[in-house]
Design a protein around this motif. Structure first.
Motif, PDB file in Angstrom:
ATOM      1  N   GLY A 235      33.214  33.970  34.123  1.00  0.00           N
ATOM      2  CA  GLY A 235      34.337  34.503  34.899  1.00  0.00           C
ATOM      3  C   GLY A 235      35.664  33.882  34.509  1.00  0.00           C
ATOM      4  O   GLY A 235      36.049  33.852  33.341  1.00  0.00           O
TER       5      GLY A 235
ATOM      6  N   CYS B 132      35.313  27.422  35.635  1.00  0.00           N
ATOM      7  CA  CYS B 132      34.720  26.646  36.728  1.00  0.00           C
ATOM      8  C   CYS B 132      35.640  26.625  37.921  1.00  0.00           C
ATOM      9  O   CYS B 132      36.830  26.396  37.777  1.00  0.00           O
ATOM     10  CB  CYS B 132      34.578  25.194  36.304  1.00  0.00           C
ATOM     11  SG  CYS B 132      33.274  24.920  35.171  1.00  0.00           S
TER      12      CYS B 132
ATOM     13  N   THR C  80      45.006  34.732  40.532  1.00  0.00           N
ATOM     14  CA  THR C  80      43.616  35.173  40.466  1.00  0.00           C
ATOM     15  C   THR C  80      43.324  36.397  41.316  1.00  0.00           C
ATOM     16  O   THR C  80      42.620  37.304  40.904  1.00  0.00           O
ATOM     17  CB  THR C  80      42.695  34.045  40.994  1.00  0.00           C
ATOM     18  OG1 THR C  80      43.099  32.833  40.411  1.00  0.00           O
ATOM     19  CG2 THR C  80      41.252  34.330  40.707  1.00  0.00           C
TER      20      THR C  80
HETATM   21  C1  LIG Z   1      40.488  39.058  45.591  1.00  0.00           C
HETATM   22  C2  LIG Z   1      39.777  39.759  44.488  1.00  0.00           C
HETATM   23  C3  LIG Z   1      39.421  41.082  44.644  1.00  0.00           C
HETATM   24  C4  LIG Z   1      38.733  41.759  43.638  1.00  0.00           C
HETATM   25  N1  LIG Z   1      38.380  43.065  43.840  1.00  0.00           N
HETATM   26  C5  LIG Z   1      37.632  43.709  42.893  1.00  0.00           C
HETATM   27  C6  LIG Z   1      37.202  45.064  43.090  1.00  0.00           C
HETATM   28  O1  LIG Z   1      37.501  45.679  44.119  1.00  0.00           O
HETATM   29  N2  LIG Z   1      36.473  45.642  42.118  1.00  0.00           N
HETATM   30  C7  LIG Z   1      36.128  44.994  40.962  1.00  0.00           C
HETATM   31  O2  LIG Z   1      35.435  45.569  40.117  1.00  0.00           O
HETATM   32  N3  LIG Z   1      36.532  43.721  40.748  1.00  0.00           N
HETATM   33  C8  LIG Z   1      37.282  43.069  41.680  1.00  0.00           C
HETATM   34  N4  LIG Z   1      37.693  41.782  41.449  1.00  0.00           N
HETATM   35  C9  LIG Z   1      37.339  41.160  40.166  1.00  0.00           C
HETATM   36  C10 LIG Z   1      35.901  40.685  40.197  1.00  0.00           C
HETATM   37  O3  LIG Z   1      35.737  39.763  41.260  1.00  0.00           O
HETATM   38  C11 LIG Z   1      35.552  40.048  38.874  1.00  0.00           C
HETATM   39  O4  LIG Z   1      35.692  41.017  37.856  1.00  0.00           O
HETATM   40  C12 LIG Z   1      34.127  39.524  38.894  1.00  0.00           C
HETATM   41  O5  LIG Z   1      33.966  38.522  39.845  1.00  0.00           O
HETATM   42  C13 LIG Z   1      33.727  39.006  37.530  1.00  0.00           C
HETATM   43  O6  LIG Z   1      32.411  38.556  37.619  1.00  0.00           O
HETATM   44  P1  LIG Z   1      31.840  37.441  36.666  1.00  0.00           P
HETATM   45  O7  LIG Z   1      30.405  37.319  37.041  1.00  0.00           O
HETATM   46  O8  LIG Z   1      32.222  37.766  35.260  1.00  0.00           O
HETATM   47  O9  LIG Z   1      32.655  36.119  37.002  1.00  0.00           O
HETATM   48  P2  LIG Z   1      32.883  35.262  38.339  1.00  0.00           P
HETATM   49  O10 LIG Z   1      32.706  36.064  39.555  1.00  0.00           O
HETATM   50  O11 LIG Z   1      34.174  34.585  38.130  1.00  0.00           O
HETATM   51  O12 LIG Z   1      31.717  34.193  38.264  1.00  0.00           O
HETATM   52  C14 LIG Z   1      31.712  33.215  37.250  1.00  0.00           C
HETATM   53  C15 LIG Z   1      30.934  32.007  37.702  1.00  0.00           C
HETATM   54  O13 LIG Z   1      30.766  31.120  36.586  1.00  0.00           O
HETATM   55  C16 LIG Z   1      30.829  29.792  37.059  1.00  0.00           C
HETATM   56  N5  LIG Z   1      31.147  28.920  35.919  1.00  0.00           N
HETATM   57  C17 LIG Z   1      32.163  29.024  35.028  1.00  0.00           C
HETATM   58  N6  LIG Z   1      32.104  28.051  34.111  1.00  0.00           N
HETATM   59  C18 LIG Z   1      31.012  27.299  34.416  1.00  0.00           C
HETATM   60  C19 LIG Z   1      30.417  26.136  33.842  1.00  0.00           C
HETATM   61  N7  LIG Z   1      30.916  25.533  32.764  1.00  0.00           N
HETATM   62  N8  LIG Z   1      29.324  25.629  34.449  1.00  0.00           N
HETATM   63  C20 LIG Z   1      28.787  26.209  35.559  1.00  0.00           C
HETATM   64  N9  LIG Z   1      29.310  27.317  36.127  1.00  0.00           N
HETATM   65  C21 LIG Z   1      30.401  27.847  35.568  1.00  0.00           C
HETATM   66  C22 LIG Z   1      31.912  29.845  38.129  1.00  0.00           C
HETATM   67  O14 LIG Z   1      31.747  28.799  39.043  1.00  0.00           O
HETATM   68  C23 LIG Z   1      31.657  31.217  38.772  1.00  0.00           C
HETATM   69  O15 LIG Z   1      30.837  31.140  39.910  1.00  0.00           O
HETATM   70  C24 LIG Z   1      38.399  41.090  42.436  1.00  0.00           C
HETATM   71  C25 LIG Z   1      38.746  39.749  42.262  1.00  0.00           C
HETATM   72  C26 LIG Z   1      39.428  39.074  43.277  1.00  0.00           C
HETATM   73  C27 LIG Z   1      39.774  37.635  43.095  1.00  0.00           C
END
Ligand SMILES: Cc1cc2nc3c(=O)[nH]c(=O)nc-3n(C[C@H](O)[C@H](O)[C@H](O)COP(=O)(O)OP(=O)(O)OC[C@H]3O[C@@H](n4cnc5c(N)ncnc54)[C@H](O)[C@@H]3O)c2cc1C
Ligand code: FES
Lengths: 334, 108
Positions: free
Chosen positions: A117, A120, B41
């Protein structure tokens, strides 16, 4: 040492869905996340907000989507290491990789999927001289085990819900609890704010408002905390522990040091399979970038499906992969 | 109409920016458009506090803080009496000649 086919770094929505996609191809996953719970940004930043652009859900609460993704992944029995940050990845294509966390947990795997994402989530730290010197020696940013504070003198700082909640809980455990807050009112849950004021009135906690922590002192371990009020007067309070609770903020963190091609805090990938410049390492979800990238959950899900097909061919080059619909085939758990 | 705003970056460098007031932009969006290093963010939902600014001049002309904005500012270690979330400030005449300092960490 955990052994698995795929080690997924990041248990956000995209990391969770990759367990399902890998599972359909009979590959096992182990997920690691620095947060104490799965769910990434959805659980950490906006659990109660509705999302409207997940196909098939006209509206779904962020936490509900995470709960459902956990259910969907459950038949494939993923391993979880939560509350630990991945620091290091070693190994290569031929011998396989080892993923190591800050607590020394090691996962041996054939493929690494980075679903990190925005990076961290790390505690926001106040600017106090020598704060870092006392980390682990009286200063911590989370309360892992409240029992650690039994009969100790503890100072909490912050004005959000977690500062209020821990003040209430620790008031029954610690010898002395002081809560330092820069404002004079709390806008967290009104119920908790009310309780904190009540505890202060009853002399069960020491509430220091309109003040900031300006200095900390100790000799090997934290001993006292200097608190400055708005008139610049300093009050020195003895303390065994200081817990600043100012929420979390994402930082790319260790991912930047793993030899991956990075552009503006994101990992560049091939759009055919979301592979990185290192064979056997994929990057999916918000952490990657390519022309036209959209940081949406939907797009991360698509990337997870493409990644899994490629990872299968990569791990089992001799096996034929025939594409099947789950509607025809069902889900074969393991 | 163009609104003229001064932004001070983390190094203390000031720059005057001109932003149209008829596009319903927030200060956060305007700063992003000028490629300032802010994370933002949550995209402007007052949920992440990574668009924290301090108002160095013109504080009294600005719109009042909402509860959501106050809640979020409460979670910051370095919030001060003149702190605001840039995403909660609409670009309009009230921002004319105001001076904002970008706070919080730089991101990679
Ligand atoms: C307020 C808000 C509203 C949103 N609304 C929408 C929406 O309506 N529709 C939509 O499609 N998207 C929306 N988004 C975007 C969406 O949340 C992201 O696209 C999505 O969360 C991405 O998912 P991900 O699994 O790639 O990453 P993330 O959700 O960021 O998860 C990544 C995880 O990796 C972990 N991590 C990173 N590096 C390390 C490491 N070195 N060691 C251990 N853990 C690690 C982090 O702790 C985190 O928990 C919104 C975002 C926000 C902030
Ligand atoms: S962009 Fe998240 S609070 Fe302003």
């Amino acid at each position: 040492m955990h052994t698995t086919d795929i080690c997924v770094i990041g248990a956000g929505p995209v990391g969770l869905f990759s367990v399902f996609e890998a599972g359909l191809l009979k590959m096992r996953c182990h997920l690691i996340d620095v947060l104490p719970q799965a769910g990434g940004q959805l659980s950490e930043i906006y659990p109660q907000k509705p999302i409207y652009d997940i196909p098939g859900y006209p509206e779904v609460k962020a936490q509900e989507l995470i709960d459902n993704l956990m259910k969907q992944a459950a038949p494939f029995n993923p391993g979880f290491t939560l509350g630990e940050r991945v620091e290091k990845i070693t190994g290569d294509t031929a011998e396989g990789f080892t993923v190591v966390t800050n607590e020394g947990t090691a996962v041996s795997c054939k493929v690494i999927v980075i679903a990190g994402g925005l990076g961290c989530f790390e505690p926001r730290k106040p600017v106090i001289e020598r704060l870092a010197d006392f980390e682990g020696k009286g200063v911590s940013y989370i309360v892992k085990d409240p029992e650690l504070f039994r009969d100790k003198e503890i100072i909490l700082a912050g004005g959000g819900d977690s500062a209020l909640d821990w003040t209430i809980l620790l008031s029954g455990i610690a010898a002395k609890v002081t809560l330092v807050h820069r404002g004079e009112t709390f806008r967290g849950a009104p119920d908790s704010a009310e309780k904190v004021f009540q505890l202060a009135t009853n002399g069960r906690i020491n509430l220091v408002l309109k003040s900031n922590i300006s200095r900390i002192e100790g000799n090997g371990h934290l001993k006292e905390v200097h608190i400055t009020d708005e008139k610049n007067e300093v009050n020195i309070i003895s303390a065994d522990y200081l817990v600043p609770l100012f929420g979390l903020s994402p930082k790319l963190g260790p991912i930047a040091d793993w030899g991956l091609q990075i552009e503006k805090s994101a990992i560049t990938v091939q759009t055919t399979d979301y592979s990185t410049n290192i064979p056997g390492i994929y990057a999916i979800g918000d952490i990657n970038t390519y022309p036209g990238k959209l940081k949406l959950i939907l797009c991360g899900f698509h990337e997870a499906a493409m990644m899994a097909q490629s990872a299968f061919r990569y791990v089992y080059p001799d096996q034929r992969l025939s594409f099947k619909y789950t509607t025809v085939n069902g889900i074969h758990s393991f | 109409m163009l609104v003229s705003i001064t932004i001070e970056d983390r190094n203390g460098q000031r720059q005057q920016i001109e932003v149209p007031d008829d596009m319903n932009l927030s200060l956060m969006e305007a700063m992003k458009a000028y490629e300032y290093n802010i994370l933002a963010t949550c995209g402007g939902m007052a949920l992440c506090a990574t668009c924290h600014v301090q108002v160095l001049e013109g504080k009294d002309q600005l719109s009042a803080l909402s509860d959501a904005e106050l809640d979020m500012l409460d979670t910051l270690p370095d919030a001060a009496a003149n702190s605001r979330l840039a995403c909660q400030l609409r670009i309009d005449k009230s921002l004319e000649n105001a001076v904002f300092r970008i706070c919080g960490q730089e991101h990679e």
